[in-house]
Design a protein around this motif. Structure first.
Motif, short mmCIF file in Angstrom:
data_model
loop_
_atom_site.label_atom_id
_atom_site.label_comp_id
_atom_site.label_asym_id
_atom_site.label_seq_id
_atom_site.Cartn_x
_atom_site.Cartn_y
_atom_site.Cartn_z
N GLY A 134 54.54 -14.01 27.65
CA GLY A 134 53.41 -13.13 27.35
C GLY A 134 52.31 -13.85 26.60
O GLY A 134 51.12 -13.70 26.93
N TYR A 135 52.68 -14.65 25.60
CA TYR A 135 51.69 -15.35 24.79
C TYR A 135 50.94 -16.38 25.64
O TYR A 135 49.71 -16.47 25.59
CB TYR A 135 52.38 -16.01 23.59
N ALA A 136 51.67 -17.14 26.47
CA ALA A 136 51.02 -18.15 27.31
C ALA A 136 50.01 -17.50 28.26
O ALA A 136 48.89 -17.97 28.42
CB ALA A 136 52.07 -18.94 28.10
N SER A 137 50.42 -16.41 28.87
CA SER A 137 49.56 -15.70 29.81
C SER A 137 48.32 -15.13 29.11
O SER A 137 47.19 -15.26 29.60
CB SER A 137 50.37 -14.59 30.47
N CYS A 138 48.54 -14.50 27.98
CA CYS A 138 47.44 -13.90 27.24
C CYS A 138 46.47 -14.96 26.72
O CYS A 138 45.25 -14.79 26.79
CB CYS A 138 48.02 -13.09 26.07
N PHE A 139 47.01 -16.09 26.23
CA PHE A 139 46.15 -17.15 25.72
C PHE A 139 45.32 -17.75 26.85
O PHE A 139 44.14 -18.07 26.67
CB PHE A 139 46.99 -18.23 25.02
N GLN A 140 45.93 -17.89 28.03
CA GLN A 140 45.16 -18.42 29.16
C GLN A 140 44.02 -17.47 29.52
O GLN A 140 42.92 -17.91 29.83
CB GLN A 140 46.04 -18.67 30.37
N GLN A 141 44.27 -16.17 29.44
CA GLN A 141 43.21 -15.20 29.70
C GLN A 141 42.09 -15.34 28.67
O GLN A 141 40.91 -15.26 29.01
CB GLN A 141 43.74 -13.77 29.71
N ALA A 142 42.45 -15.56 27.42
CA ALA A 142 41.43 -15.77 26.38
C ALA A 142 40.60 -17.02 26.70
O ALA A 142 39.38 -17.02 26.51
CB ALA A 142 42.09 -15.90 25.00
N LEU A 143 41.23 -18.06 27.20
CA LEU A 143 40.50 -19.27 27.61
C LEU A 143 39.54 -18.97 28.76
O LEU A 143 38.41 -19.47 28.79
CB LEU A 143 41.46 -20.38 28.01
N LEU A 144 39.99 -18.14 29.70
CA LEU A 144 39.11 -17.75 30.81
C LEU A 144 37.88 -17.00 30.29
O LEU A 144 36.76 -17.23 30.76
CB LEU A 144 39.87 -16.88 31.82
N VAL A 145 38.07 -16.13 29.32
CA VAL A 145 36.96 -15.38 28.72
C VAL A 145 36.00 -16.34 28.02
O VAL A 145 34.78 -16.25 28.19
CB VAL A 145 37.49 -14.30 27.74
N LEU B 6 37.24 -22.50 34.59
CA LEU B 6 38.45 -23.30 34.37
C LEU B 6 39.00 -23.81 35.69
O LEU B 6 38.93 -23.13 36.71
CB LEU B 6 39.53 -22.46 33.68
N ASP B 7 39.57 -25.00 35.64
CA ASP B 7 40.28 -25.57 36.78
C ASP B 7 41.45 -24.62 37.12
O ASP B 7 42.14 -24.15 36.21
CB ASP B 7 40.80 -26.95 36.39
N PRO B 8 41.69 -24.34 38.39
CA PRO B 8 42.79 -23.45 38.76
C PRO B 8 44.17 -23.97 38.32
O PRO B 8 45.11 -23.19 38.22
CB PRO B 8 42.72 -23.38 40.29
N GLN B 9 44.27 -25.25 38.04
CA GLN B 9 45.54 -25.84 37.61
C GLN B 9 45.68 -25.89 36.09
O GLN B 9 46.61 -26.49 35.56
CB GLN B 9 45.69 -27.25 38.19
N THR B 10 44.75 -25.25 35.38
CA THR B 10 44.85 -25.18 33.92
C THR B 10 46.21 -24.64 33.52
O THR B 10 46.71 -23.70 34.13
CB THR B 10 43.73 -24.26 33.38
N GLU B 11 46.81 -25.24 32.48
CA GLU B 11 48.13 -24.81 32.02
C GLU B 11 48.11 -24.48 30.53
O GLU B 11 47.49 -25.20 29.74
CB GLU B 11 49.17 -25.91 32.23
N VAL B 12 48.81 -23.42 30.19
CA VAL B 12 49.10 -23.09 28.80
C VAL B 12 50.61 -22.97 28.71
O VAL B 12 51.20 -22.11 29.36
CB VAL B 12 48.44 -21.77 28.34
N LYS B 13 51.21 -23.85 27.94
CA LYS B 13 52.65 -23.79 27.71
C LYS B 13 52.87 -23.24 26.32
O LYS B 13 52.22 -23.65 25.37
CB LYS B 13 53.29 -25.18 27.83
N CYS B 14 53.79 -22.30 26.20
CA CYS B 14 54.10 -21.71 24.90
C CYS B 14 55.58 -21.90 24.63
O CYS B 14 56.42 -21.54 25.46
CB CYS B 14 53.74 -20.23 24.88
#
Length: 160
Positions: free
Chosen positions: A57-68, A77-85
């Motif tokens: 949940g945190y990884a997904s939410c943080f990636q959304q914050a990066l998109l914003v 953002l590059d479609p291959q952007t990664e957030v690992k939590c």
């Protein structure tokens, strides 16, 4: 509406039965799974645990914050952007706690711009806001520790 007024956007409901070795089900039925103590702590293989769900949940939410943040700056953002939590469960005395590490790889931005975007995302991500002042959250960019300003990890009361 003033900027400091609270506006509820969504509420998720889930029910747990049996604790860490039980079952969880969301009101929508999308989550309907057995839970287990982590395998490394004697749990069964093939079942999830609260820390794993929190990390997802945190990884997904943080990636959304990066998109914003990227959208606000006119970037994409590059479609291959990664957030690992990584979420760690620890024991301290009689109590238990959690800590988290977010490691971000934006792929197409230089290190400085990525660090700036990660800091901004940490300020707006609901998980970051919700954990602020309650648990240690470390930020990394491609494995390199990103220093976090004290006020960015302070509780709401510390913001003044």
């Amino acid at each position: 509406m003033a900027t400091n007024e609270k506006k509820n956007l969504y509420t998720a409901d889930a029910t747990a039965v049996g604790g860490r070795s039980g079952h969880v089900r969301s009101a929508t039925g999308v989550i309907d799974m057995d839970m287990s103590v982590p395998e490394g702590l004697g749990g069964k293989k093939g079942a999830t645990n609260p820390e794993e769900l929190f990390a997802a949940g945190y990884a997904s939410c943080f990636q959304q914050a990066l998109l914003v943040i990227a959208q606000r700056a006119g970037d994409k953002l590059d479609p291959q952007t990664e957030v690992k939590c990584s979420v760690t469960l620890f024991q301290e005395g009689e109590g238990y706690g959690l800590s988290a590490v977010l490691d971000v790889d934006l792929k197409s931005f230089d290190q400085q711009k990525t660090m700036d975007m990660v800091r901004q995302a940490h300020k707006i991500c609901p998980y970051s806001v919700g954990t602020r002042g309650n648990m240690q959250v470390d930020l990394r960019v491609k494995g390199e520790t990103l220093p976090v300003e004290a006020e960015d990890n302070a509780g709401v009361a510390a913001k003044g």
